[in-house]
Design a protein around this motif. Structure first.
Motif, mmCIF file in Angstrom:
data_model
loop_
_atom_site.group_PDB
_atom_site.id
_atom_site.type_symbol
_atom_site.label_atom_id
_atom_site.label_comp_id
_atom_site.label_asym_id
_atom_site.label_seq_id
_atom_site.Cartn_x
_atom_site.Cartn_y
_atom_site.Cartn_z
ATOM 1 N N GLN A 8 0.936 -1.185 -0.079
ATOM 2 C CA GLN A 8 0.173 -0.119 0.091
ATOM 3 C C GLN A 8 0.918 1.059 -0.123
ATOM 4 O O GLN A 8 1.681 1.228 0.826
ATOM 5 C CB GLN A 8 -0.928 -0.028 1.135
ATOM 6 C CG GLN A 8 -1.726 -1.054 1.147
ATOM 7 C CD GLN A 8 -2.774 -0.958 2.097
ATOM 8 O OE1 GLN A 8 -2.346 -0.606 3.588
ATOM 9 N NE2 GLN A 8 -4.009 -1.372 2.080
ATOM 10 N N ILE A 9 0.612 2.315 -0.679
ATOM 11 C CA ILE A 9 1.693 3.467 -1.042
ATOM 12 C C ILE A 9 0.306 4.633 -1.221
ATOM 13 O O ILE A 9 -0.858 4.459 -1.539
ATOM 14 C CB ILE A 9 1.983 3.470 -2.428
ATOM 15 C CG1 ILE A 9 2.712 1.949 -2.842
ATOM 16 C CG2 ILE A 9 3.015 4.535 -2.542
ATOM 17 C CD1 ILE A 9 3.866 1.820 -1.706
ATOM 18 N N LEU A 10 0.899 5.673 -0.376
ATOM 19 C CA LEU A 10 0.135 6.800 -0.227
ATOM 20 C C LEU A 10 0.980 7.916 0.181
ATOM 21 O O LEU A 10 1.987 8.128 0.273
ATOM 22 C CB LEU A 10 -1.238 6.612 0.581
ATOM 23 C CG LEU A 10 -0.752 6.668 2.177
ATOM 24 C CD1 LEU A 10 -2.143 7.155 2.677
ATOM 25 C CD2 LEU A 10 -0.365 5.221 2.426
ATOM 26 N N GLN A 11 0.390 9.165 0.009
ATOM 27 C CA GLN A 11 1.031 10.258 0.194
ATOM 28 C C GLN A 11 1.341 10.590 1.595
ATOM 29 O O GLN A 11 2.234 11.134 2.061
ATOM 30 C CB GLN A 11 0.406 11.754 -0.321
ATOM 31 C CG GLN A 11 1.058 12.924 -0.325
ATOM 32 C CD GLN A 11 0.479 13.957 -0.846
ATOM 33 O OE1 GLN A 11 -0.859 13.692 -1.490
ATOM 34 N NE2 GLN A 11 0.739 15.175 -0.840
ATOM 35 N N ARG A 12 0.730 10.254 2.431
ATOM 36 C CA ARG A 12 0.820 10.766 3.965
ATOM 37 C C ARG A 12 1.572 9.647 4.848
ATOM 38 O O ARG A 12 2.684 9.167 4.608
ATOM 39 C CB ARG A 12 -0.594 11.082 4.334
ATOM 40 C CG ARG A 12 -1.110 12.208 3.637
ATOM 41 C CD ARG A 12 -2.390 12.793 4.288
ATOM 42 N NE ARG A 12 -2.745 13.921 3.383
ATOM 43 C CZ ARG A 12 -3.927 14.063 3.003
ATOM 44 N NH1 ARG A 12 -5.101 13.198 3.723
ATOM 45 N NH2 ARG A 12 -4.546 15.058 2.550
ATOM 46 N N ASN A 13 0.833 9.143 5.980
ATOM 47 C CA ASN A 13 1.469 8.228 6.774
ATOM 48 C C ASN A 13 1.225 6.787 6.294
ATOM 49 O O ASN A 13 0.190 6.421 5.491
ATOM 50 C CB ASN A 13 0.839 8.494 8.196
ATOM 51 C CG ASN A 13 1.370 7.505 9.172
ATOM 52 O OD1 ASN A 13 0.938 6.427 9.375
ATOM 53 N ND2 ASN A 13 2.061 8.077 9.958
ATOM 54 N N SER A 21 -4.215 8.762 -4.036
ATOM 55 C CA SER A 21 -3.476 9.867 -4.539
ATOM 56 C C SER A 21 -2.097 9.811 -5.201
ATOM 57 O O SER A 21 -2.224 8.980 -6.148
ATOM 58 C CB SER A 21 -3.264 10.916 -3.305
ATOM 59 O OG SER A 21 -3.092 12.318 -3.870
ATOM 60 N N ILE A 22 -1.328 10.534 -5.090
ATOM 61 C CA ILE A 22 -0.006 10.659 -5.646
ATOM 62 C C ILE A 22 0.984 9.217 -5.761
ATOM 63 O O ILE A 22 1.956 9.036 -6.384
ATOM 64 C CB ILE A 22 0.909 11.867 -5.535
ATOM 65 C CG1 ILE A 22 1.671 11.835 -4.217
ATOM 66 C CG2 ILE A 22 0.262 12.882 -5.854
ATOM 67 C CD1 ILE A 22 2.669 12.738 -3.934
ATOM 68 N N GLY A 74 -6.329 8.453 -7.895
ATOM 69 C CA GLY A 74 -5.127 8.747 -8.414
ATOM 70 C C GLY A 74 -4.808 9.512 -9.639
ATOM 71 O O GLY A 74 -5.626 9.538 -10.642
ATOM 72 N N PRO A 75 -4.134 10.515 -9.559
ATOM 73 C CA PRO A 75 -3.942 11.641 -10.687
ATOM 74 C C PRO A 75 -2.897 10.962 -11.779
ATOM 75 O O PRO A 75 -1.935 11.518 -12.007
ATOM 76 C CB PRO A 75 -3.264 12.702 -9.884
ATOM 77 C CG PRO A 75 -2.216 12.410 -8.790
ATOM 78 C CD PRO A 75 -3.100 11.028 -8.274
ATOM 79 N N GLN A 90 5.898 18.100 -11.858
ATOM 80 C CA GLN A 90 5.698 16.999 -12.764
ATOM 81 C C GLN A 90 4.192 16.703 -12.856
ATOM 82 O O GLN A 90 3.745 16.380 -14.043
ATOM 83 C CB GLN A 90 6.199 15.932 -12.138
ATOM 84 C CG GLN A 90 7.819 15.946 -12.031
ATOM 85 C CD GLN A 90 8.585 14.989 -11.217
ATOM 86 O OE1 GLN A 90 8.078 14.546 -10.179
ATOM 87 N NE2 GLN A 90 9.393 14.424 -12.117
ATOM 88 N N LEU A 91 3.499 17.003 -11.766
ATOM 89 C CA LEU A 91 2.026 16.850 -12.029
ATOM 90 C C LEU A 91 1.154 18.041 -12.839
ATOM 91 O O LEU A 91 0.141 17.446 -13.460
ATOM 92 C CB LEU A 91 1.363 16.900 -10.337
ATOM 93 C CG LEU A 91 1.643 15.747 -9.642
ATOM 94 C CD1 LEU A 91 1.144 16.307 -8.052
ATOM 95 C CD2 LEU A 91 0.706 14.650 -10.062
#
Length: 199
Positions: A6-11, A84-85, A114-115, A145-146
């Motif tokens: 699992q990957i995400l931007q925050r914690n 998200s990212i 996801g963007p 980049q986004l």
């Protein structure tokens, strides 16, 4: 043997509810709640993808070595859940050459808002203003980049080149969660489909 990263931007614990639900379905799943990019998500996606690829491989090798000592490894499945990212970080990691031997194990990819196509055609003017401010004040590479401002030539931008990589084709299942009411990620971007504004 099923692995889920699992990957995400925050914690790294933000998606623990997803992990817990998945464990109810299959208690034998091994989870990696990625920490490689925690507090490092304002840099270059290429660096974040490289860190994730190394973290995933280290995790897989450790688990596979442990299991192979006690039993024969069969039917390995590697799945990813991104928010998200984190989704762009996953796709960047999958394009890393060190991940190539593991692509045959890819099973399910779940993307939550996801963007994937960036923010070029975002219609949220308030959010766009915030992105502009972040670019001016912090100069964060991932925001450039986004928004496709990381290179004057569109064909040299990060997301344009990532879109040419075959990062999702090896998955047996690809699930994209999106919402037209999402105030951050453009609906078309989360669904990986052409924007009506682009035409």
């Amino acid at each position: 043997m099923h692995f889920v990263t699992q990957i995400l931007q925050r914690n790294h614990l933000d998606l623990r509810l997803v992990r817990n639900q998945w464990l109810l379905i299959d208690p034998k799943i091994h989870f990696l709640m990625s920490e490689a990019n925690e507090d490092k998500t304002f840099g270059d996606f290429r660096e974040m993808g490289s860190r994730l690829a190394h973290e995933v491989i280290t995790f897989l090798k450790k688990k596979m070595d442990k299991v192979s000592r006690n039993a024969i490894l069969t039917d390995i499945k590697l799945s990813f859940v991104g928010h998200s990212i984190g989704n762009l970080i996953i796709r960047t990691a999958l394009a890393e050459s060190i991940m190539e031997p593991y692509l045959m194990y890819l099973h399910t990819y779940v993307s939550i808002s996801g963007p994937h196509l960036g923010y070029m055609y975002s219609s949220n003017s308030l959010f766009n203003s915030g992105l502009w401010l972040l670019k001016k004040l912090k100069g964060t590479q991932c925001i450039h980049q986004l928004t496709f401002t990381d290179d004057p030539d569109l064909e040299n931008t990060f997301i344009y080149n990532l879109s040419k990589e075959k990062t999702l084709e090896n998955f047996q299942n690809v699930i994209l969660f999106s919402s037209p009411q999402d105030g951050y990620v453009p609906y078309h971007s989360a669904r990986i489909e052409p924007s009506s504004a682009a035409s």
